[in-house]
Design an enzyme around this catalytic site. Structure first.
Site, PDB file in Angstrom:
ATOM      1  CD  GLU A  21      -2.772  -0.916   2.688  1.00 51.91           C
ATOM      2  OE1 GLU A  21      -4.062  -0.399   2.167  1.00 51.91           O
ATOM      3  OE2 GLU A  21      -2.381  -1.414   3.673  1.00 51.91           O
ATOM      4  CE1 TYR A  53     -14.546  27.404   3.551  1.00 51.22           C
ATOM      5  CE2 TYR A  53     -14.582  29.390   2.428  1.00 51.22           C
ATOM      6  CZ  TYR A  53     -15.350  28.382   3.008  1.00 51.22           C
ATOM      7  OH  TYR A  53     -16.432  28.849   3.320  1.00 51.22           O
ATOM      8  CB  ILE A  71      -6.326   6.795   7.370  1.00 47.91           C
ATOM      9  CG1 ILE A  71      -7.265   5.784   7.932  1.00 47.91           C
ATOM     10  CG2 ILE A  71      -5.503   6.331   6.177  1.00 47.91           C
ATOM     11  CD1 ILE A  71      -8.485   5.780   6.866  1.00 47.91           C
ATOM     12  CD  GLU A  72      -7.403   4.704  12.450  1.00 44.94           C
ATOM     13  OE1 GLU A  72      -6.572   4.570  11.399  1.00 44.94           O
ATOM     14  OE2 GLU A  72      -8.114   3.797  12.674  1.00 44.94           O
ATOM     15  CE  LYS A  98      -5.785   2.390   1.975  1.00 46.26           C
ATOM     16  NZ  LYS A  98      -4.876   1.588   3.180  1.00 46.26           N
TER      17      LYS A  98
END
Length: 118
Positions: A21, A53, A71-72, A98
């Site tokens: 990955e 933004y 991803i945390e 994801k």
């Protein structure tokens, strides 16, 4: 309370627990929402009265470039940067999706959400 959000920011990144990955990568979608209290002076009408933004997007973009196993960790890094940059924020929510994670069967996305409350 004022809420400012970016929804569906798209990135190709290399986050994942498995080594392949981190080599192949995949698509991610990121949503960020922040909440804060402010008295909006319509006469001033400038960015100093709100969350920019572009700065939010730049934070997300930069953190998505740092490969991580989960991803945390990416979401927490984004939250940390946002609350450091905008100290007046009362709440923040970061959601990372994801796309097509590597499972045996079809799966649209895996999703994590982290929240911050002052």
């Amino acid at each position: 309370m004022i809420n400012v959000a970016l929804e569906g920011a798209e990135f190709y990144a290399y986050h994942g627990f498995y080594p392949e990955e981190q080599v192949i990568g995949t698509h991610f979608l990121v949503d960020v929402q922040v909440g804060f209290y402010a008295d909006i002076d319509v006469e001033k009408d400038n960015l100093s009265n709100t969350v920019n933004y572009e700065v939010l997007y730049a934070i997300i973009e930069e953190e998505m470039k740092h490969t991580r196993k989960v991803i945390e960790s990416v979401a927490q890094a984004i939250l940390n940067r946002i609350t450091t940059e905008f100290v007046f924020i009362e709440t923040a929510i970061v959601t990372i999706k994801k796309q097509r994670p590597p499972f045996r069967g079809p799966l649209k996305q895996s999703v994590i959400t982290l929240s911050y409350h002052k």
